[in-house]
Design an enzyme around this catalytic site. Structure first.
Site, mmCIF file in Angstrom:
data_model
loop_
_atom_site.group_PDB
_atom_site.id
_atom_site.type_symbol
_atom_site.label_atom_id
_atom_site.label_comp_id
_atom_site.label_asym_id
_atom_site.label_seq_id
_atom_site.Cartn_x
_atom_site.Cartn_y
_atom_site.Cartn_z
ATOM 1 N N ASP A 117 29.088 -2.468 -48.240
ATOM 2 C CA ASP A 117 29.444 -3.577 -48.641
ATOM 3 C C ASP A 117 28.405 -4.547 -47.663
ATOM 4 O O ASP A 117 27.970 -4.182 -46.646
ATOM 5 C CB ASP A 117 30.807 -4.143 -48.282
ATOM 6 C CG ASP A 117 31.126 -5.379 -49.187
ATOM 7 O OD1 ASP A 117 30.897 -5.084 -50.366
ATOM 8 O OD2 ASP A 117 31.647 -6.472 -48.648
ATOM 9 N N SER A 118 27.873 -5.473 -48.463
ATOM 10 C CA SER A 118 26.872 -6.097 -47.496
ATOM 11 C C SER A 118 26.697 -7.748 -48.295
ATOM 12 O O SER A 118 27.318 -8.116 -49.154
ATOM 13 C CB SER A 118 25.278 -5.700 -47.972
ATOM 14 O OG SER A 118 25.243 -5.261 -49.092
ATOM 15 N N ASN A 136 24.881 -0.463 -58.122
ATOM 16 C CA ASN A 136 23.693 -1.194 -57.844
ATOM 17 C C ASN A 136 22.606 -0.453 -57.696
ATOM 18 O O ASN A 136 22.237 0.302 -56.770
ATOM 19 C CB ASN A 136 23.889 -2.163 -56.570
ATOM 20 C CG ASN A 136 22.832 -3.141 -56.309
ATOM 21 O OD1 ASN A 136 21.784 -2.531 -56.443
ATOM 22 N ND2 ASN A 136 23.526 -4.317 -55.539
ATOM 23 N N GLU A 174 38.406 -3.409 -56.965
ATOM 24 C CA GLU A 174 38.363 -4.962 -56.460
ATOM 25 C C GLU A 174 37.947 -5.164 -55.154
ATOM 26 O O GLU A 174 38.494 -4.607 -54.201
ATOM 27 C CB GLU A 174 39.797 -5.534 -56.699
ATOM 28 C CG GLU A 174 39.757 -6.911 -57.059
ATOM 29 C CD GLU A 174 41.104 -7.586 -57.037
ATOM 30 O OE1 GLU A 174 41.195 -8.861 -56.682
ATOM 31 O OE2 GLU A 174 42.218 -7.150 -57.290
ATOM 32 N N TYR A 183 19.116 -11.938 -52.678
ATOM 33 C CA TYR A 183 18.604 -13.053 -51.708
ATOM 34 C C TYR A 183 17.379 -12.895 -50.940
ATOM 35 O O TYR A 183 17.078 -13.984 -50.314
ATOM 36 C CB TYR A 183 19.911 -13.719 -50.964
ATOM 37 C CG TYR A 183 20.981 -14.149 -51.686
ATOM 38 C CD1 TYR A 183 21.177 -15.084 -52.462
ATOM 39 C CD2 TYR A 183 22.094 -13.250 -51.471
ATOM 40 C CE1 TYR A 183 22.381 -15.411 -53.225
ATOM 41 C CE2 TYR A 183 23.092 -13.461 -52.379
ATOM 42 C CZ TYR A 183 23.337 -14.380 -53.143
ATOM 43 O OH TYR A 183 24.520 -14.557 -53.848
HETATM 44 P P1 IMP Z 1 27.769 -5.658 -52.354
HETATM 45 O O1 IMP Z 1 27.553 -5.315 -51.327
HETATM 46 O O2 IMP Z 1 27.793 -4.712 -53.748
HETATM 47 O O3 IMP Z 1 29.431 -6.411 -52.472
HETATM 48 O O4 IMP Z 1 26.973 -6.971 -53.022
HETATM 49 C C1 IMP Z 1 26.319 -7.631 -51.990
HETATM 50 C C2 IMP Z 1 25.460 -8.863 -52.466
HETATM 51 O O5 IMP Z 1 24.856 -9.311 -51.304
HETATM 52 C C3 IMP Z 1 24.274 -8.398 -53.460
HETATM 53 O O6 IMP Z 1 24.806 -8.222 -54.746
HETATM 54 C C4 IMP Z 1 23.281 -9.372 -52.954
HETATM 55 O O7 IMP Z 1 23.740 -10.664 -53.719
HETATM 56 C C5 IMP Z 1 23.549 -9.750 -51.682
HETATM 57 N N1 IMP Z 1 22.594 -8.782 -50.672
HETATM 58 C C6 IMP Z 1 23.079 -7.517 -50.000
HETATM 59 N N2 IMP Z 1 21.898 -6.956 -49.655
HETATM 60 C C7 IMP Z 1 21.010 -7.646 -50.029
HETATM 61 C C8 IMP Z 1 19.444 -7.266 -49.739
HETATM 62 O O8 IMP Z 1 19.281 -6.195 -49.342
HETATM 63 N N3 IMP Z 1 18.842 -8.010 -50.302
HETATM 64 C C9 IMP Z 1 19.071 -9.375 -50.995
HETATM 65 N N4 IMP Z 1 20.344 -9.486 -51.154
HETATM 66 C C10 IMP Z 1 21.416 -8.739 -50.778
#
Ligand code: IMP
Length: 188
Positions: free
Chosen positions: A63-64, A9, A34, A145
């Protein structure tokens, strides 16, 4: 010190480098893992462990996601998979539609981030930012978001903040600042 940052990302990579501002060199690398854990923590540990086993040097993964109280805590760990393949303009519009009858005081939400440093053992750091869901999308900065999330005590959405402002208050900033303090405490 070189540390693998296991993510593809580009937004996260930029934010982590702006947050860290240290001598630690976070080298981004993509791994196909996964995300089938039940919590942010399980997923972040899984990603960091996978990268460590592959690279044999310390790794970091996060992860977020966003939790919206009026939607029973969704999107949670499904934040990245919600309406997969659709642009965030549409995803955000869908959330606003689902929230159309929700009153101001019930629009509470939070972003959460779990950052993991893995050196054979997982070291887990959490960050949270509380706020509310807006009534319309506002702002062009940030990602995901951000255009519908208003941090507590703020009248702008996260996407209307400068990257410096977001990266001083965000869930990712809180988690990574703790992680960096931990790294600084290591005898290396
Ligand atoms: P992952 O942590 O790669 O599984 O994805 C986290 C998902 O949560 C992201 O693709 C966004 O959709 C959302 N997300 C996480 N952090 C943020 C942020 O700082 N701003 C907006 N959306 C976020």
């Amino acid at each position: 010190m070189k540390i693998i940052l296991a993510t593809s990302n580009a937004h996260k990579i930029k934010e982590v480098s702006q947050i860290s501002k240290t001598s630690f060199e976070f080298v981004p690398k993509t791994f196909e893992v996964e995300e089938d854990g039940k919590t942010f923590s399980e997923n972040a540990v899984k990603k960091a462990r996978f990268a460590y086993e592959h690279e044999k040097i310390p790794t970091v993964a996060d992860d977020s996601g966003i939790e919206i109280d009026a939607l029973g805590g969704l999107l949670g760990i499904r934040s990245a998979r919600f309406m997969k393949g659709k642009p965030y303009k549409e995803k955000n519009a869908k959330i606003l539609e689902m929230m159309k009858d929700v009153l101001e005081e019930k629009r509470t939400a939070r972003f959460k981030c779990v950052a993991v440093y893995f050196d054979g053992t997982p070291h887990v750091f959490e960050g949270v930012i509380e706020g509310k869901i807006a009534y319309e999308q506002r702002g062009e900065n940030g990602f995901g978001y951000d255009p519908i999330f208003i941090p507590q005590g703020c009248d702008k959405t996260m996407a209307q903040l400068s990257s410096e402002a977001k990266n001083s208050i965000s869930h990712r900033a809180h988690a990574f600042k703790k992680l960096i303090e931990y790294l600084k405490s290591l005898p290396i």
